[in-house]
Design an enzyme around this catalytic site. Structure first.
Site, PDB file in Angstrom:
ATOM      1  N   LYS A 413       0.949  -1.551   0.033  1.00 37.39           N
ATOM      2  CA  LYS A 413       0.536   0.268   0.375  1.00 37.39           C
ATOM      3  C   LYS A 413       0.890   1.222  -0.389  1.00 37.39           C
ATOM      4  CE  LYS A 413      -4.753   0.947  -0.460  1.00 37.39           C
ATOM      5  NZ  LYS A 413      -4.688   0.750  -1.317  1.00 37.39           N
ATOM      6  N   SER A 607      -8.867   0.455  -4.260  1.00 41.04           N
ATOM      7  CA  SER A 607      -8.503   0.572  -3.359  1.00 41.04           C
ATOM      8  C   SER A 607      -9.771   1.232  -2.533  1.00 41.04           C
ATOM      9  CB  SER A 607      -7.892   1.697  -2.944  1.00 41.04           C
ATOM     10  OG  SER A 607      -7.252   1.776  -1.856  1.00 41.04           O
TER      11      SER A 607
END
Length: 807
Positions: A413, A607
């Site tokens: 991430k 996401s």
């Protein structure tokens, strides 16, 4: 419109050579749905064939009556007719205001009209009408004219088309019968003998009709010629002694594409398409009240796909020439265009691309669909593969005294790594290598699909030898078919494809030839485009949780909506806002308003963009859609060392251990850091729990493919994150299955942006000051980071994908 206006002016000028009779008895009320509708059967105004302007002149006993004429001004469902009575010392000019409504039942229409003479508007009379077309073979109608007058008329009619089940033969023969019940001076009268009529459009654009009135023993003839948007005709009346009684001469101008005599001689044409600007799911701009101002350089994916479908259905368009295509869009949108153009070619039509210069993304689409590619002799093709380059600011920020705490649920991430790291991490490299390889595979497959036999070597070797700054190198490699100057283009296409005509226009508004309009079921489309934030959104730019949740709720509670398609192009944003939207999707699966939801992914749905899709009944993505990135991040900058360098001192008074939580003038305490870290971890656990539930997967399996990793649509399909590869048409087809829809689908935009008027303006005219305002990448990255920081400055957990792959 300029062309139509010119035709109107010419036709109106010509119309003064024609000499109106108020006798329209011979026009069958169940068949008539053209410009005569407001006088014959107003219910037909909403059928769709009445639009436009008409002039009608009158001829009595063979004499031209110049002082008698009618003017028709018709639009969808509404009409005004002026009938001029030119007799001296008379005040008999007649006015008619008519309306038709067609959404009251399946192929059932109601209409009304109000007639009055000049200033005596209060003394007018109201008429009613109805029209029912239960099939393409049968039409039934009834009218009640001047219901408040002493002289009133009731009429019923029936029309039959023996060949109505075939669209190409339906108008070849129509047989009608009308009967009239007249009441004169308030006294009842018997039903009159019927009026029988037969009509035929023998060839496109030539209409003939004959009627016999058994009551009045009169013969009526109606003839007309049509030329695209222009119709010229005559109504004649004769008595039983073949004596000419009355006549009407008319000119009708309409936006609808009439069946035309030109169809018999119109040559096949290639459509020239200079497609430019930005193609996106929603146009972006700003609103002033009900008016939406958008940049002129924007078009939507739907507009482009619909245009291709129109060209596919236009029988006179046999090919498209994309001339200097210069448009930007995501790889996924290019795949949707590719699919539509492949359908275009299946009908035997051709695609040609001519360009002075082709970027890599322009080229792979051109290569996939074009029968031939022409490039300027001094042109070039910028085909050279894909790459991601990112700047890293940690050392710069460290020098300035700025510290960044990058909270990551997992090492993949990496949305804020540019500010917390001084180099690309191994996790970033792995993510980008896998993502770029997936996109590369899609691109090369598209190129090979269109030029397999023409390439002079493997596609990998050809790409590795790029860019092709010299067009002759591209020709030698088999990337293009001809090197020409632009002025040679038309002659070459004429020679190669035996084409004599080119056009930049095509017919769009078609005449409604089938009586029975196919039933449709409503499906809501909700566009989710841009970053996801709390509160209200901005069309085409920002997904607001309040706006989008309200739109989903409205569609869910609308009983006429059979299902919802959520069209997503988003790299995510606020974790809180994403959850608010996801909750509304979840509510669509339960209770009395239960209905299917399909997530249709465009350029990106990653996401937070994936989070809002996770609860959909089906997820459909293009092969090149960027998705996944299931993970959570947070960022906290503090400037303690910077303030020391620039000699700024701070003092704090607080009551409460963490009252100064989030201040930027000192490093947060370890306890505060732990709080955010734990919150990020919980948010991630919530994320994979939502995905596991929505996808029907074990939570452990979701975790293996999550951790912030980014996938293409194809890679996501392999891992169970999406159900199917395809575009919006595939989403509609799947919705018909899920919702049990047997009729056609009407897509209705429920996104929550009600623009009553849209105005396009040229942004360059107002904002371009004669220089290139594009920033260097490192400065643009900083600007984007600052924009996101301000957008989410009160958020502790974010769901953002790490990078946006562009052209």
């Amino acid at each position: 419109m300029k062309k139509l206006f010119l035709i109107i002016m010419i036709a109106f000028s010509l119309s003064i050579i024609f000499a109106q009779a108020d006798n329209l008895r011979n026009l069958p009320i169940a068949e008539t749905d053209d410009f005569w509708s407001p006088l014959v059967n107003p219910a037909a105004l909403d059928f769709g064939n009445s639009n436009g302007f008409a002039y009608v002149g009158e001829d009595l006993d063979g004499k031209n009556q110049k002082k008698f004429y009618s003017l028709f001004f018709n639009m969808d469902g509404l009409s005004y007719v002026f009938q001029r009575d030119g007799r001296e010392d008379m005040d008999n000019d007649r006015h008619t205001l008519a309306s038709g409504v067609g959404d009251i039942g399946r192929n059932f229409y109601l209409g009304a009209k109000y007639d009055w003479k000049n200033k005596y508007i209060k003394d007018g009379f109201l008429s009613w009408s109805a029209l029912w077309r239960p099939s393409n073979m049968l039409s039934l109608a009834a009218t009640a004219n001047d219901t408040g007058a002493d002289d009133k008329e009731y009429r019923i009619g029936m029309s039959i088309r023996p060949f109505g089940m075939r669209e190409d033969l339906g108008r070849k023969l129509t047989v009608s019968a009308d009967i009239i019940h007249a009441q004169l001076d308030g006294e009842e009268a018997d039903w009159q003998k019927p009026i029988i009529s037969v009509s035929s459009e023998i060839v496109d654009g030539l209409y003939l009709s004959a009627a016999y009135d058994l009551e009045l023993e009169q013969i009526g003839l109606n003839t007309s010629l049509s030329f695209s948007n222009l119709r010229i005709g005559n109504l004649f009346g004769f008595n039983d002694n073949d004596k000419y009684v009355h006549g009407n001469h008319y000119i009708n101008l309409t936006d609808d594409n009439l069946h035309s005599l030109k169809e018999l001689v119109t040559p096949d044409k290639f459509y020239i398409w200079e497609l430019k600007g930005e193609i996106k799911e929603q146009k972006s701009g700003f609103k002033i009240g009900p008016i939406s101002l958008v940049s002129k350089g924007q078009t939507t994916t739907k507009d482009v796909i619909d245009k291709i479908k129109e060209l596919t259905e236009d029988k006179h368009i046999t090919g498209i020439i994309f001339k200097n295509p210069n448009f930007s869009c995501s790889f996924a949108i290019r795949q949707e265009i590719y699919t539509a153009l492949q359908d275009f070619k299946k009908s035997g039509k051709k695609v040609i691309v001519y360009a002075d210069f082709l970027s890599g993304s322009q080229y792979f689409l051109a290569a996939g669909v074009a029968d031939e590619i022409y490039v300027h002799k001094q042109g070039s093709i910028d085909l050279r593969g894909l790459s991601v380059s990112l700047p890293y600011y940690k050392d710069l920020l460290d020098t300035l005294g700025i510290d960044i705490i990058n909270f990551q649920s997992h090492e993949f991430k990496t949305a804020f790594n540019s500010f917390s790291e001084n180099h690309m991490t191994d996790a970033e490299k792995e993510t980008y290598e896998y993502l770029l390889q997936g996109l590369y595979d899609e691109i090369t497959a598209m190129i090979v699909s269109g030029r397999r036999e023409k390439l002079k070597g493997s596609i990998k070797d050809i790409i590795d030898q790029g860019p092709y700054l010299d067009a002759s190198r591209a020709y030698d490699a088999g990337l293009v078919d001809y090197l020409i100057y632009e002025d040679e283009l038309m002659d070459l296409v004429k020679k190669e494809y035996k084409i004599k005509s080119f056009t930049k226009e095509n017919d769009t508004e078609e005449l409604q030839t089938q009586w029975h309009k196919q039933d449709v079921d409503k499906v809501a489309v909700i566009y989710a485009v841009g970053n996801i934030i709390k509160g209200k959104g901005k069309q085409g730019m920002i997904i607001g949780s309040e706006t989008t949740a309200k739109a989903i709720r409205k569609a869910r509670e609308d009983k006429s909506v059979k299902g919802i398609i959520l069209r997503i192009d988003s790299g995510g944003g606020s974790a809180f806002a994403s959850d608010v939207i996801n909750r509304e999707i979840e509510l669509c699966k339960e209770g009395k308003n239960k209905k299917p939801v399909i997530a249709s992914m465009s350029g990106a749905a990653a996401s937070g963009g994936y989070y809002i899709a996770a609860n959909a009944d089906k997820i459909i993505a293009e092969p090149a859609t960027i998705t996944g990135s299931i993970g959570v991040i947070g960022v906290f900058p503090y400037f303690e060392r910077l303030y020391e360098k620039i000699l700024i001192n701070w003092g704090t008074v607080k009551i409460g251990e963490h009252a100064d939580f989030g201040v930027t003038h000192k490093r947060p305490s370890q306890d505060q850091i732990d709080q955010v870290t734990n919150y990020i971890a919980k948010s991630y656990d919530d994320f994979i729990t939502i995905v596991a539930k929505g996808r029907g997967m074990p939570k452990e399996e979701v975790h293996k493919i999550a951790q912030g990793r980014v996938w293409t649509g194809t890679q996501a399909l392999e891992r169970g994150l999406v159900d199917q590869l395809g575009g919006m048409d595939d989403a509609v087809a799947e919705m018909k299955i899920l919702a049990g829809i047997k009729e056609e689908v009407e897509l209705v935009d429920f996104s929550g942006y009600e623009n009553k008027m849209e105005i396009s303006f040229d942004t360059e005219m107002y904002f371009n000051r004669g220089y290139d305002a594009e920033l260097p990448q490192e400065m643009q990255t900083l600007l984007d980071w600052w924009h996101n920081y301000k957008l989410y400055e009160n958020e502790k957990a974010l769901m953002l994908m790490p990078v946006k792959i562009s052209e």
